[in-house]
Design a protein around this motif. Structure first.
Motif, PDB file in Angstrom:
ATOM      1  N   VAL A 175       0.898  -1.137  -0.059  1.00  0.00           N
ATOM      2  CA  VAL A 175      -0.039   0.125  -0.030  1.00  0.00           C
ATOM      3  C   VAL A 175       0.871   1.247  -0.087  1.00  0.00           C
ATOM      4  O   VAL A 175       1.749   1.340   1.046  1.00  0.00           O
ATOM      5  CB  VAL A 175      -0.875   0.102   1.208  1.00  0.00           C
ATOM      6  N   ASP A 212      -0.382   7.080  -0.769  1.00  0.00           N
ATOM      7  CA  ASP A 212      -1.593   7.699  -1.351  1.00  0.00           C
ATOM      8  C   ASP A 212      -2.484   6.889  -1.198  1.00  0.00           C
ATOM      9  O   ASP A 212      -3.876   7.143  -1.773  1.00  0.00           O
ATOM     10  CB  ASP A 212      -1.286   8.331  -2.723  1.00  0.00           C
ATOM     11  N   GLU A 240      -2.830   3.712  -2.702  1.00  0.00           N
ATOM     12  CA  GLU A 240      -2.891   2.802  -3.826  1.00  0.00           C
ATOM     13  C   GLU A 240      -2.562   1.338  -3.331  1.00  0.00           C
ATOM     14  O   GLU A 240      -1.329   1.328  -2.915  1.00  0.00           O
ATOM     15  CB  GLU A 240      -2.364   3.264  -4.961  1.00  0.00           C
ATOM     16  N   LEU A 241      -3.088   0.549  -3.678  1.00  0.00           N
ATOM     17  CA  LEU A 241      -2.959  -0.979  -3.317  1.00  0.00           C
ATOM     18  C   LEU A 241      -2.336  -1.694  -4.415  1.00  0.00           C
ATOM     19  O   LEU A 241      -3.157  -1.733  -5.478  1.00  0.00           O
ATOM     20  CB  LEU A 241      -4.058  -1.707  -2.445  1.00  0.00           C
ATOM     21  N   THR A 242      -1.046  -2.315  -4.310  1.00  0.00           N
ATOM     22  CA  THR A 242      -0.773  -3.251  -5.525  1.00  0.00           C
ATOM     23  C   THR A 242      -0.612  -4.760  -5.206  1.00  0.00           C
ATOM     24  O   THR A 242      -0.026  -4.869  -4.159  1.00  0.00           O
ATOM     25  CB  THR A 242       0.615  -2.584  -6.137  1.00  0.00           C
ATOM     26  N   ASN A 285      -3.807  -3.129  -9.451  1.00  0.00           N
ATOM     27  CA  ASN A 285      -3.681  -1.942  -8.800  1.00  0.00           C
ATOM     28  C   ASN A 285      -5.095  -1.272  -8.428  1.00  0.00           C
ATOM     29  O   ASN A 285      -6.032  -1.512  -9.452  1.00  0.00           O
ATOM     30  CB  ASN A 285      -3.081  -1.006  -9.331  1.00  0.00           C
ATOM     31  N   GLY A 286      -5.278  -0.702  -7.256  1.00  0.00           N
ATOM     32  CA  GLY A 286      -6.567  -0.197  -7.071  1.00  0.00           C
ATOM     33  C   GLY A 286      -6.385   0.487  -5.744  1.00  0.00           C
ATOM     34  O   GLY A 286      -5.350   0.615  -4.926  1.00  0.00           O
ATOM     35  N   GLU A 287      -7.559   1.071  -5.204  1.00  0.00           N
ATOM     36  CA  GLU A 287      -7.728   1.704  -3.917  1.00  0.00           C
ATOM     37  C   GLU A 287      -7.567   0.618  -2.734  1.00  0.00           C
ATOM     38  O   GLU A 287      -8.351  -0.360  -2.885  1.00  0.00           O
ATOM     39  CB  GLU A 287      -8.993   2.515  -3.579  1.00  0.00           C
ATOM     40  N   ALA A 288      -7.043   1.003  -1.827  1.00  0.00           N
ATOM     41  CA  ALA A 288      -6.895  -0.149  -0.728  1.00  0.00           C
ATOM     42  C   ALA A 288      -8.294  -0.441  -0.114  1.00  0.00           C
ATOM     43  O   ALA A 288      -8.267  -1.498   0.345  1.00  0.00           O
ATOM     44  CB  ALA A 288      -5.740   0.553   0.430  1.00  0.00           C
ATOM     45  N   GLU A 326     -10.780  -1.017  -1.486  1.00  0.00           N
ATOM     46  CA  GLU A 326     -11.341  -2.137  -2.338  1.00  0.00           C
ATOM     47  C   GLU A 326     -10.623  -3.454  -2.282  1.00  0.00           C
ATOM     48  O   GLU A 326     -10.322  -4.180  -3.273  1.00  0.00           O
ATOM     49  CB  GLU A 326     -11.300  -1.607  -3.884  1.00  0.00           C
TER      50      GLU A 326
END
Length: 289
Positions: free
Chosen positions: A238, A241, A243-245, A263-266, A268
């Motif tokens: 994470v 900002d 963003e979670l990968t 990738n997406g918002e943490a 989610e």
């Protein structure tokens, strides 16, 4: 008014005991008016078996169960919930090999000890031709096998060595792109009964949200694949900002290691895990047709 009593249970073994003592100490500092007790639940010869610990939790023998998430089943028993995840330690695998700095530097005839069938599957699927032995028991015993020359190397979670103050024995950290860690590796979870609000509140004191999101993504990926009979690995990160990968992989012995990223918002995290699982399943399907 009597002081409230909360019992935190842990599995057998020096690693689980060291982890439990550290967490109980942290909770006690935050809850001075609660009598916190650490209790080891015997698990017999199988230290990775959670049945006895969860049975004690379900029956009220313990209020909180402390678990290492790398071996936790993808789905918890009904009525139990993961209340918190502590700040994650180093999630990568470690190579302990008398100064050898990489798997590639080991000879093809090397004997390598691992702690799980999952790790064995990933080494085999990556094309390594080592003699791989599944080693049970405490770390000191396995380090003794290395010292005596009965094995040439150990592959195990770096977090295990850190928790036992053995980081100095680690010769190399394994690249997660080539040896994807087990789901949740390096993370501790606190499991409670879903209706036990007080225990949930106490456990939540040690919650580290980025670590929780990382584990949520990895476990969602694992859960979506649990009916496929595949060895699974995953590692989420994470960014500041939010963003979670997520890197996810499966070891398909006849097809190598299949992996992908998303990738997406943490917030989610669970959805991202499911999305990546579908991508990996599509890769597997294309290889089988």
């Amino acid at each position: 008014m009597p002081m409230a009593r909360i019992v935190m249970g842990n599995r057998d073994g020096p690693l689980a005991l060291a982890q439990a003592r550290a967490v109980v100490s942290e909770l006690a500092a935050e809850w001075p008016d609660v009598h916190l007790v650490q209790k080891t639940i015997p698990t017999g010869s199988n230290e990775s078996d959670f049945h006895a610990l969860f049975a004690a939790l379900e029956k009220g023998g313990v209020n909180i169960a402390l678990v290492g998430l790398e071996r936790l089943p993808a789905t918890l028993p009904e009525g139990l919930t993961l209340a918190a995840v502590t700040k994650r330690l180093e999630p990568r695998g470690a190579l302990v090999a008398k100064g050898v700095r990489s798997l590639a530097a080991l000879g093809p005839d090397a004997t390598v000890g691992v702690q799980s069938e999952r790790d064995r599957a990933f080494l085999v699927s990556a094309g390594h031709e080592f003699r791989i032995e599944l080693l049970a028991g405490p770390i000191d015993r396995n380090l003794g096998l290395l010292a005596s020359g009965e094995i040439d190397a150990l592959v195990l979670p770096c977090s295990t060595m850190m928790a036992l103050d053995r980081r100095d024995r680690v010769d190399a950290l394994l690249d997660p792109e080539t040896f994807v860690p087990a789901v949740g590796q390096g993370s501790l979870g606190l499991v409670v009964r879903a209706e036990d609000d007080m225990s949930f509140e106490i456990a939540y004191t040690v919650q580290h949200r980025p670590s929780f999101d990382r584990v949520a993504a990895e476990r969602s990926f694992q859960e979506s694949l649990q009916n496929e009979g595949l060895a699974v690995g995953a590692l989420a990160t994470v960014a500041p900002d939010g963003e979670l990968t997520l890197l996810g992989a499966v070891a398909a012995v006849n097809s190598g290691v299949l992996q992908g990223t998303v990738n997406g918002e943490a917030h989610e995290a669970a959805e991202l895990g499911r999305e990546l699982a579908q991508d990996v399943l599509e890769q597997l399907k294309s290889l089988r047709t």
